[in-house]
Design a protein around this motif. Sequence first.
Motif, PDB file in Angstrom:
ATOM      1  N   UNK A   1      -7.846  -0.311  11.825  1.00 48.14           N
ATOM      2  CA  UNK A   1      -7.092  -1.193  12.711  1.00 48.14           C
ATOM      3  C   UNK A   1      -6.366  -2.264  11.911  1.00 48.14           C
ATOM      4  N   UNK A   2      -5.302  -2.767  12.478  1.00 49.77           N
ATOM      5  CA  UNK A   2      -4.565  -3.856  11.839  1.00 49.77           C
ATOM      6  C   UNK A   2      -5.519  -5.016  11.552  1.00 49.77           C
ATOM      7  N   UNK A   3      -5.368  -5.590  10.356  1.00 49.93           N
ATOM      8  CA  UNK A   3      -6.254  -6.655   9.928  1.00 49.93           C
ATOM      9  C   UNK A   3      -7.444  -6.176   9.125  1.00 49.93           C
ATOM     10  N   UNK A   4      -7.653  -4.880   9.115  1.00 54.02           N
ATOM     11  CA  UNK A   4      -8.780  -4.309   8.402  1.00 54.02           C
ATOM     12  C   UNK A   4      -8.497  -4.100   6.925  1.00 54.02           C
TER      13      UNK A   4
ATOM     14  N   UNK B   1     -14.818   4.443 -16.346  1.00 56.68           N
ATOM     15  CA  UNK B   1     -14.950   5.472 -15.315  1.00 56.68           C
ATOM     16  C   UNK B   1     -13.667   6.274 -15.146  1.00 56.68           C
ATOM     17  N   UNK B   2     -12.649   5.976 -15.964  1.00 56.49           N
ATOM     18  CA  UNK B   2     -11.348   6.646 -15.827  1.00 56.49           C
ATOM     19  C   UNK B   2     -10.831   6.572 -14.391  1.00 56.49           C
ATOM     20  N   UNK B   3     -10.993   5.419 -13.795  1.00 57.24           N
ATOM     21  CA  UNK B   3     -10.685   5.247 -12.377  1.00 57.24           C
ATOM     22  C   UNK B   3      -9.885   3.970 -12.144  1.00 57.24           C
ATOM     23  N   UNK B   4      -8.932   4.065 -11.245  1.00 57.84           N
ATOM     24  CA  UNK B   4      -8.223   2.866 -10.795  1.00 57.84           C
ATOM     25  C   UNK B   4      -8.457   2.679  -9.301  1.00 57.84           C
ATOM     26  N   UNK B   5      -8.203   1.463  -8.836  1.00 63.82           N
ATOM     27  CA  UNK B   5      -8.469   1.130  -7.443  1.00 63.82           C
ATOM     28  C   UNK B   5      -7.301   0.355  -6.850  1.00 63.82           C
ATOM     29  N   UNK B   6      -7.206   0.418  -5.533  1.00 63.43           N
ATOM     30  CA  UNK B   6      -6.288  -0.444  -4.810  1.00 63.43           C
ATOM     31  C   UNK B   6      -7.054  -1.000  -3.618  1.00 63.43           C
ATOM     32  N   UNK B   7      -7.390  -2.279  -3.698  1.00 59.37           N
ATOM     33  CA  UNK B   7      -8.045  -2.953  -2.581  1.00 59.37           C
ATOM     34  C   UNK B   7      -6.966  -3.449  -1.641  1.00 59.37           C
ATOM     35  N   UNK B   8      -7.033  -3.018  -0.400  1.00 57.93           N
ATOM     36  CA  UNK B   8      -6.005  -3.360   0.584  1.00 57.93           C
ATOM     37  C   UNK B   8      -6.653  -4.148   1.716  1.00 57.93           C
ATOM     38  N   UNK B   9      -6.257  -5.398   1.839  1.00 58.95           N
ATOM     39  CA  UNK B   9      -6.784  -6.268   2.886  1.00 58.95           C
ATOM     40  C   UNK B   9      -5.687  -6.650   3.865  1.00 58.95           C
ATOM     41  N   UNK B  10      -6.087  -7.168   5.005  1.00 57.23           N
ATOM     42  CA  UNK B  10      -5.132  -7.612   6.034  1.00 57.23           C
ATOM     43  C   UNK B  10      -4.071  -6.545   6.288  1.00 57.23           C
ATOM     44  N   UNK B  11      -4.515  -5.331   6.471  1.00 53.36           N
ATOM     45  CA  UNK B  11      -3.582  -4.223   6.634  1.00 53.36           C
ATOM     46  C   UNK B  11      -2.739  -4.365   7.887  1.00 53.36           C
ATOM     47  N   UNK B  12      -1.497  -3.897   7.767  1.00 56.09           N
ATOM     48  CA  UNK B  12      -0.525  -3.964   8.860  1.00 56.09           C
ATOM     49  C   UNK B  12      -0.071  -2.550   9.206  1.00 56.09           C
TER      50      UNK B  12
END
Length: 124
Positions: free
Chosen positions: A12-15, A75-86
């Motif tokens: 949901x939006x805001x998640x 860990x050969x890993x990248x991340x994208x933390x996404x907050x306040x989703x629209x």
Amino acid sequence: VQLQASGGGLVQAGGSLRLSCVFSGFTLDWYAVAWLRQAPGKEREGVSCMSESGGNIYYADSVKGRFTISRDNAKNTIYLQMNSLKPEDTAVYYCAAPENSDWRECSDYGMDYFGKGTQVTVSS
């Protein structure tokens, strides 16, 4: 070289969501990394890019202050933390990398390796 993204879903939006991308056959330490996204009916665009050292980071204006790129070279890993989703963040998200320690252009044209995407859907 394989890039495998995961972590997408319906929110949901805001998640929040956290995307991950595992790099195989690739020594992540040496390379810049990126997240791109493609919304329905639009061209793929750069969301965020990070240099090998982490010292040069780009965020698209539309995600500044809400998204955070990070990497775990062990860990050969990248991340994208996404907050306040629209709802306008709804897109297929792709991890990518240029064959370089820094990124020249945070877009399709600046990348040499691409993963299969993961769908992110944000409901209003």
